[in-house]
Every structure is written in C-alpha cells, then in structure tokens.
Design a protein around this motif. Sequence first.
Motif, PDB file in Angstrom:
ATOM      1  N   PHE A  87     -22.660 110.782 110.166  1.00 18.11           N
ATOM      2  CA  PHE A  87     -22.811 110.885 108.711  1.00 18.11           C
ATOM      3  C   PHE A  87     -21.611 111.543 108.053  1.00 18.11           C
ATOM      4  CE2 PHE A  87     -24.998 112.797 104.882  1.00 18.11           C
ATOM      5  CZ  PHE A  87     -25.304 111.594 104.270  1.00 18.11           C
ATOM      6  N   GLY A  88     -20.844 112.289 108.837  1.00 19.28           N
ATOM      7  CA  GLY A  88     -19.692 112.975 108.280  1.00 19.28           C
ATOM      8  C   GLY A  88     -20.063 114.290 107.614  1.00 19.28           C
ATOM      9  N   PRO A  89     -19.088 114.948 106.990  1.00 25.56           N
ATOM     10  CA  PRO A  89     -19.288 116.299 106.450  1.00 25.56           C
ATOM     11  C   PRO A  89     -20.023 116.306 105.110  1.00 25.56           C
ATOM     12  CG  PRO A  89     -17.053 115.572 106.026  1.00 25.56           C
ATOM     13  CD  PRO A  89     -17.703 114.475 106.827  1.00 25.56           C
ATOM     14  N   GLU A  90     -21.254 115.822 105.124  1.00 24.70           N
ATOM     15  CA  GLU A  90     -22.085 115.802 103.924  1.00 24.70           C
ATOM     16  C   GLU A  90     -23.459 116.375 104.245  1.00 24.70           C
ATOM     17  OE1 GLU A  90     -22.249 112.278 101.443  1.00 24.70           O
ATOM     18  OE2 GLU A  90     -20.623 111.370 102.605  1.00 24.70           O
ATOM     19  N   SER A  91     -24.145 116.810 103.217  1.00 24.54           N
ATOM     20  CA  SER A  91     -25.514 117.292 103.366  1.00 24.54           C
ATOM     21  C   SER A  91     -26.288 116.937 102.107  1.00 24.54           C
ATOM     22  CB  SER A  91     -25.532 118.808 103.584  1.00 24.54           C
ATOM     23  OG  SER A  91     -26.852 119.272 103.734  1.00 24.54           O
ATOM     24  N   HIS A  92     -27.400 116.228 102.279  1.00 23.25           N
ATOM     25  CA  HIS A  92     -28.242 115.845 101.153  1.00 23.25           C
ATOM     26  C   HIS A  92     -29.632 116.431 101.353  1.00 23.25           C
ATOM     27  CE1 HIS A  92     -25.649 111.947 100.506  1.00 23.25           C
ATOM     28  NE2 HIS A  92     -24.946 113.066 100.389  1.00 23.25           N
ATOM     29  N   PRO A  93     -30.114 117.263 100.439  1.00 21.85           N
ATOM     30  CA  PRO A  93     -31.452 117.834 100.585  1.00 21.85           C
ATOM     31  C   PRO A  93     -32.536 116.811 100.285  1.00 21.85           C
ATOM     32  CG  PRO A  93     -30.518 118.465  98.478  1.00 21.85           C
ATOM     33  CD  PRO A  93     -29.438 117.717  99.213  1.00 21.85           C
ATOM     34  N   ASP A  94     -33.754 117.186 100.545  1.00 19.29           N
ATOM     35  CA  ASP A  94     -34.889 116.310 100.264  1.00 19.29           C
ATOM     36  C   ASP A  94     -34.975 116.031  98.771  1.00 19.29           C
ATOM     37  OD1 ASP A  94     -37.274 114.898 100.307  1.00 19.29           O
ATOM     38  OD2 ASP A  94     -38.531 116.680 100.523  1.00 19.29           O
ATOM     39  N   ASP A  95     -35.132 114.778  98.440  1.00 11.21           N
ATOM     40  CA  ASP A  95     -35.396 114.356  97.068  1.00 11.21           C
ATOM     41  C   ASP A  95     -36.837 113.864  97.037  1.00 11.21           C
ATOM     42  OD1 ASP A  95     -35.651 113.176  94.617  1.00 11.21           O
ATOM     43  OD2 ASP A  95     -33.990 111.756  94.853  1.00 11.21           O
ATOM     44  N   PRO A  96     -37.737 114.594  96.399  1.00  8.69           N
ATOM     45  CA  PRO A  96     -39.146 114.181  96.391  1.00  8.69           C
ATOM     46  C   PRO A  96     -39.365 112.772  95.865  1.00  8.69           C
ATOM     47  CG  PRO A  96     -38.918 116.427  95.577  1.00  8.69           C
ATOM     48  CD  PRO A  96     -37.521 115.865  95.697  1.00  8.69           C
ATOM     49  N   ALA A  97     -38.426 112.263  95.056  1.00  7.08           N
ATOM     50  CA  ALA A  97     -38.574 110.924  94.501  1.00  7.08           C
ATOM     51  C   ALA A  97     -38.175 109.836  95.496  1.00  7.08           C
ATOM     52  CB  ALA A  97     -37.735 110.782  93.231  1.00  7.08           C
ATOM     53  N   ASN A  98     -37.521 110.244  96.588  1.00  6.77           N
ATOM     54  CA  ASN A  98     -37.108 109.290  97.608  1.00  6.77           C
ATOM     55  C   ASN A  98     -38.257 109.099  98.594  1.00  6.77           C
ATOM     56  OD1 ASN A  98     -36.011 108.004  99.929  1.00  6.77           O
ATOM     57  ND2 ASN A  98     -33.984 108.854  99.525  1.00  6.77           N
TER      58      ASN A  98
END
Length: 297
Positions: A87-98
């Motif tokens: 994924f590389g140097p990224e971080s995505h938190p939980d999106d309740p809408a996803n």
Amino acid sequence: MTGTSDFDRARLTSAPRVRSLRLGELKITYIPDGLALCKPHGWLPAATAADWTANSDHLDDGGFLPAAVGGLLVERDDRALLIDTGFGPESHPDDPANPMLGGIHGGDLLNGLRRLGREPRQIEAVAITHLHLDHLGWAWSNEPGTDAPPFAHAPHLVAAPEWERRDLAAGAGATEERLAAFAPLVRTVGDGEEIFPGVRASFSIGHTVGHVTYIITGGGQRLIAFGDAMHAPVQVTHPEWGCGIDHDPAGAAEYRRRLVEELSRPDTIGYGNHFADVVFGRAERRPDGRFTWVPVA
C-alpha cells in the motif's frame, strides 16, 4: 496439520509476519507492508449474518476481516523479483460511510526488504497482479528522503489487458495521475509468459479485467500466487463468496472454484497475499466435500 483446528487460530486475525519457504533453487518470502480491516458484510456480500456467526474465528475482536498487505520476494542466487508492492506510506482511518473498508495502513515493505538483505535497487523487476491501490503503493510513492519511487529502475510487469483498460482502475483509486508515476516503466506481459526463472504469468481474469496469477515452480513443487482471486481463507471453504468489487463476479467465482481444486493437488502451495498471517497454505478436502485452508509456513 490436518485442518484449521490444528493451528493457532489467532493467526487468522493477526497482522502478517515475514514468512519464507523454498522451492528448489528459489527462496520465496512474504514481506508485510501493512494491514487492511475489511467489513465482512460489504467485502463478501454473499455471506449472511448466520454465515459470519458460523465463521467468527475469521473476524477480529472489532468484527473486521483482517487482510494482510504486502509483497512477495522471489530470489534465485543474486537475482530478485518482487510481486506487488503493498500500500505504500499511507494510512486511511475507518470511514463509517464506507461499507467495505474499516481502515488500511502500509509503509513497512522497504524496511522488511532491507532486513532480508535486499536493497530496492537489487530488485530486477516488479510484477503486478492487478492495478489496485494496495498492490501499487511503492510503485508510485517516493522512497522517504528521495524524489523517486524505490523501484524506478526496474520494469513493472502488467498483464496486457489490465494495462489496456487501466482507465477502469481509477474507480479503485489508481488514478491516471498515480499510474503516470510508473507508466514509463510498464512492460506488458502475455498469458503463459515466463517473467523470471521459474515464474510464469497466468491470466485469471475476474477480480479485474486483466488480473494475473503467478505460477512459481521449483524443486518439484509449484506455488500459485493468486493475488486477489481470493481475499480471505474463508473463501477456500466458500468460493461462492465473491468480493464486492469483483469486475466480473461470475468469472471470478468460476476461477475461484477451479483455483481451490488446484490448491488441493499434491506438491502445490498457495500464496494468498491478503490471508492475514497465514499467507502460505494448501486446500485440504473435508468430509463434506468443501475445503479448508491449512498453513504451511
């Protein structure tokens, strides 16, 4: 090992660790980059609430289906191939809408590669299973402290139909701008083409329009690196459960059924790059005719 009851069930929900095995002259090593937390009802929408109650050992304490993110290093003497780049140097938190993803992070692959004694510049080629974010992170992300991606010296091998319809990847986050970072490095490959000693591309279209499985052979064994044909060990038992973002659901399901049968054959090992901490395994037939994923490393 004779079934899931015979190994530590915690590995089904654990973040991945480095795992290695040998096929003759080839050393095969899984290198973690990070972890994704999939929402089971969205990710495998054919599975019911009752199904998940019956398979709750595949879910973590938060009710997520953990999915490993990483790359597969194939070494022969001083030569090295990398399949997928995490994924590389990224971080995505939980999106309740996803409805599908409860968060994802990456960034560990380069450090893991170096701990194994390999610098990124020693990778002679990068083979891509398909054009989704969690397989391309280090193809378009600059290495920290530099102005170029870590594998910018190496050809990036992509199935011809996948690259021809790369416009479809934008819907999964692989935008034209991101693909442009490594587009000059892309070399398209054909079905059955040998890309590295003992490694052949095998088109497995379904999850995407040009998804590729890599067949690795050595020492009288074969390893099937099946990319996102399956995302979780539970699909070995239930190949009818498809991913909610499969491009061709019917085609993907048919391939999964054939794949599981192949993974039950003698001298055959599977590599499920999203299979939590049980990425290497085999399919073992159960008394009811279905199969169970049995780790081998």
